[in-house]
Scaffold this active site. Structure first.
Site, PDB file in Angstrom:
ATOM      1  N   GLY A   1     -89.910  73.782  26.424  1.00 13.28           N
ATOM      2  CA  GLY A   1     -90.485  72.759  25.279  1.00 13.28           C
ATOM      3  C   GLY A   1     -89.512  71.649  24.663  1.00 13.28           C
ATOM      4  O   GLY A   1     -89.128  70.771  25.494  1.00 13.28           O
TER       5      GLY A   1
ATOM      6  N   ASP B   1    -101.066  76.971  29.765  1.00 11.70           N
ATOM      7  CA  ASP B   1     -99.296  77.725  28.370  1.00 11.70           C
ATOM      8  C   ASP B   1     -98.393  76.760  29.177  1.00 11.70           C
ATOM      9  O   ASP B   1     -97.380  75.763  30.362  1.00 11.70           O
ATOM     10  CB  ASP B   1     -98.940  78.539  29.407  1.00 11.70           C
ATOM     11  CG  ASP B   1    -100.257  79.573  29.036  1.00 11.70           C
ATOM     12  OD1 ASP B   1     -99.550  79.870  27.940  1.00 11.70           O
ATOM     13  OD2 ASP B   1    -100.327  80.585  30.843  1.00 11.70           O
ATOM     14  N   LEU B   2     -97.690  76.116  27.689  1.00 14.31           N
ATOM     15  CA  LEU B   2     -97.067  74.818  27.923  1.00 14.31           C
ATOM     16  C   LEU B   2     -95.089  74.877  28.181  1.00 14.31           C
ATOM     17  O   LEU B   2     -95.108  76.434  28.460  1.00 14.31           O
ATOM     18  CB  LEU B   2     -96.398  74.360  25.977  1.00 14.31           C
ATOM     19  CG  LEU B   2     -95.622  72.951  26.339  1.00 14.31           C
ATOM     20  CD1 LEU B   2     -96.278  72.308  26.338  1.00 14.31           C
ATOM     21  CD2 LEU B   2     -95.175  73.020  24.560  1.00 14.31           C
ATOM     22  N   ASP B   3     -95.133  74.345  29.606  1.00 11.10           N
ATOM     23  CA  ASP B   3     -93.909  74.119  30.216  1.00 11.10           C
ATOM     24  C   ASP B   3     -93.925  75.666  31.128  1.00 11.10           C
ATOM     25  O   ASP B   3     -93.102  75.909  32.248  1.00 11.10           O
ATOM     26  CB  ASP B   3     -92.968  73.671  30.035  1.00 11.10           C
ATOM     27  CG  ASP B   3     -92.965  72.829  28.875  1.00 11.10           C
ATOM     28  OD1 ASP B   3     -93.058  72.121  29.690  1.00 11.10           O
ATOM     29  OD2 ASP B   3     -91.559  72.982  28.089  1.00 11.10           O
ATOM     30  N   GLU B   4     -95.980  76.123  32.116  1.00 13.44           N
ATOM     31  CA  GLU B   4     -95.356  76.875  32.209  1.00 13.44           C
ATOM     32  C   GLU B   4     -96.176  77.242  33.693  1.00 13.44           C
ATOM     33  O   GLU B   4     -97.314  78.227  34.159  1.00 13.44           O
ATOM     34  CB  GLU B   4     -95.317  78.474  31.217  1.00 13.44           C
ATOM     35  CG  GLU B   4     -94.874  78.581  30.303  1.00 13.44           C
ATOM     36  CD  GLU B   4     -94.735  79.944  29.615  1.00 13.44           C
ATOM     37  OE1 GLU B   4     -94.886  80.974  30.336  1.00 13.44           O
ATOM     38  OE2 GLU B   4     -94.320  80.618  28.938  1.00 13.44           O
TER      39      GLU B   4
END
Lengths: 291, 291, 291, 291
Positions: A208, A233-236
């Site tokens: 994040g 999925d953000l940053d995943e």
């Protein structure tokens, strides 16, 4: 010409549930058609017995022509194996890469320097930014620069414009050079494993916003950067490359940002380089990255 | 004697909200009493303007005797500053360290080797384990080994026993050499910033159980280890030392465990070394660790 | 203005044979004139008992004006100490840096990117090259680019020209961004500890030409880069910064060169950054580099 | 039994001048006899077109018995290839390793800890030292400890004794755990690529005696350690493993020695591990080390 010689090569990236004789069948296939194997790396995932392989071979005396190769491999794979995933690529492939950027210059300038010095064998048909700030560097290299501002209200329409541009320019790969916008699920779905982001922490730590501040507050003794494929999925998404440097009590957040710029740009370039050289297999939200 | 000479030194660790003249007042105080400063490191936290300092000086010609030094510094600090935190220590301090261990040998053997070879200037008055497995290594060095098995039901009573032993042996520091039990809040409260744990991941990534498996599944390109003070928040105490190594697709979980043992033991030792040499200031769930 | 505030600071770099009371005298001096010390790092060389210190203080309420400061410190030093070496600098110093380059772009482009993005607070009054190849990148930033070809026969005359240009432009620092010429002893004597070179090995290993080939042939498992001050002994000047990366059997010389470019540019920038921020003390062909 | 299952495997290490069809022939051979390949790594040296390969396969359903395997491979290799070098090994091989040690404990204790905890699948039939100092640690593990003092005059005779002991105990590998004696050319000739030394620098920098002092004096910013095969050229044998850590002006020689102990023991263990797991091919005074 020596230069051409060294790149008249094909690459096969393969993965599948483990089956008998994959390696021997494939190496036999290449050998039968006079393909000299230059490098082969094969291993099995220890947890779920999945098979992975990358093989690169010389095409000079190879008896299957390029135009037929994809079909011939397809026939061969269907005949011999079940549920095998494979990707055929060529060393002389010139990927068409779009850069998305906001206001931070370091990764952006680094990419353009690699492009200008022909360090990478790529084309950059366009650059897209939500700000007009970095237009000059694009224009002096004659790369079209599209200023597409994003607001909460216009996001969908602007992404539509972006996608249209990518389609028109026949883009293979999108790289987010500290692009400060979150791409929609729809956008991402058009480029699965073809959008690379640079995140300024050693993921999964500090996902994040403002990871340097988070790292500072947690008091870690290393900071890092991560290049990864973008998923919804953000940053995943699958991690392609990471690196870290040690920090101490003398590292203020400001100093972390300054030092971070250098890791960010190197890790980002490393991740992109692996992708454009067909060194990456994606599987189960992870990557196998060959050296 | 040369050996004694080099350790007849005092160390002052200081932190406080920034105030004028801390450094000059303290260096003047030391100078006024003929204390030769050997090393001084001072900085200010950039975020909340907190002042940190470590100073080490020679006691040979210092005109305040050791027996009076604590009181004299106390007077001086109260006179000059407000809300200042300070800790006085001596180079020839021999900390009394208890080892807690379960069944994994690598950190445990590494600590005992450092002890046996006198690499560290410590005493190990006792070892406590919830298993009897590693008794031999303790006994051959004549260190009492207490087998205190922990179950869900007896935990409180057994911790009481442990605390009693630590108290009896006048323990300064407890180190958890892959001790597989979670200490209670009560236990921890007796040794604030005096219990060091080794966790086998680069925290805050992969807190909790089985971090190698989690790292494997996330597909990170680095694995690591973290030495930290134990607080009542599991794996969230102040980090003292960390290190990482790169991993690739060839690293199975088994291989990560094997390679991890070496980082664990080195990082653990590094964290302990910093503590027993009075190189650590704890502040706001973080540490300042001097070189 | 916040920006100005944070850089209205002075820095004092000091080294000398160990003497009593250096630290307390200097901190008293600063304190007496209302100088708030922001950071101080002091240590003694363990081998020859040499004293080193870097102190940085706020000038906002400092009661000695800048125009008098050098003289006042000079008086103070002469009065209190013998044979003390000191250098006074200011945080808002804007060094004037000349780049020397040949045909390799990577370090050169990296420096120009830092300049263009104002990452560094420097001026680049001119660029000198023995080839005309990299003129474009200079001209688009309006930096004069002098093409001064060097042959065996004209070297002395051309160096004379170069020195004249450096003098005219009032140059503080010369950086050799993979400049493929060896500077004469005479040239170097004009800029003692003011010429920084980047060498593509972890010195002292692999001095001289073609270090990647030498490293490949020796079969080392790490390759590196070194930023150092240039002295008349080739590749033997004081080292300012180094870094390394691991290599394996998969690293051909070609691949080492490709990967090396990234370490070279980062290490070079790190060395230059330390110099232009007054973080370096040179002593006995070594450096002390503050963080 | 699971443990046995995972180690009923064979390994083939191969190198030769590049020839057509090596990989396909060998994988076909293994496949024809029902050998499931678990891992294969193949590459070509870019400079002299030398071919290298390591393949590991499962023996459970393999149709050639162990007792015949060497002969069968020999026949196969002679029939198909010219001047091919190959080495057949088994995963369940238990190498017999002799330790040579002098007075430094750190590497020695580390090896014994790995042995005692069964981290490595080895036997240590004997330890040889020129001092009696470290006998205790050997005896408590019931390992014979031979005190064989070396002087200028008795060296030849004592080495003869040592060789006799090694022969009697059927030793596969000799490891020099900071053994402070230089082995004679004759001694070395009995164990080509079977003697591993740990040198406390990142070779080829700082060969010979007292490398920490040399590194300190040169002012390098990294220090390291190197595990290498011993040849008659001191510190110039094939490098198996290396590692480095960063150092600063705060690292005295004493501190370098302290920190160096940890790198030495880890790098030494890494080199030995690669050897005893048949991960090393030696060629032209270099090594290929598989992960």
């Amino acid at each position: 010409m020596k230069a051409n010689t060294s790149i008249n090569r094909a690459i096969l990236l393969i993965h599948c549930a483990d089956q008998k004789g994959i390696l021997s069948n494939i190496s036999q296939f290449l050998s039968d058609h006079n393909g000299n194997i230059l490098s082969l790396d094969q291993h099995e995932d220890s947890e779920d017995h999945h098979f992975f392989m990358r093989v690169e071979w010389d095409l000079h005396e190879f008896t299957i022509e390029r135009k037929n190769l994809h079909e011939r491999i397809d026939l061969f794979m269907n005949e011999k194996f079940t549920h095998i995933h494979w990707h055929l690529a060529y060393r002389d492939w010139v990927p068409r890469m779009a850069i998305f950027v906001s206001k931070y210059e370091h990764c952006y300038y680094d990419l353009l320097s690699r492009y200008e010095s022909k360090e990478w064998n790529i084309e950059i048909p366009l650059i897209i930014s939500n700000h007009d700030k970095l237009r000059t560097a694009a224009e002096r290299l004659n790369i079209p620069y599209y200023h597409i501002p994003i607001t909460k209200d216009n996001k969908q329409a602007q992404e539509h414009k972006q996608l249209e541009l990518l389609r028109l320019h026949n883009i293979d790969l999108v790289v987010l050079a500290r692009y400060m916008q979150i791409l929609s699920k729809n956008f991402i779905s058009h480029y699965p494993n073809k959008i690379i982001n640079i995140h300024h922490s050693f993921l999964p730590a500090f996902m994040g916003a403002d990871p340097y501040r988070s790292a500072f507050q947690r008091g870690v003794k290393f900071m890092g950067a991560t290049a990864h494929y973008v998923t919804s999925d953000l940053d995943e998404g699958p991690i392609i490359a990471q690196d870290v440097i040690s920090i101490s009590h003398r590292d203020s957040i400001k100093r972390m940002k300054r030092r971070g710029r250098d890791i960010e740009k190197i890790v980002f370039a490393k991740g992109i380089w692996s992708h454009i050289n067909n060194k990456v297999i994606s599987y189960k939200n992870k990557t196998v990255v060959y050296e």
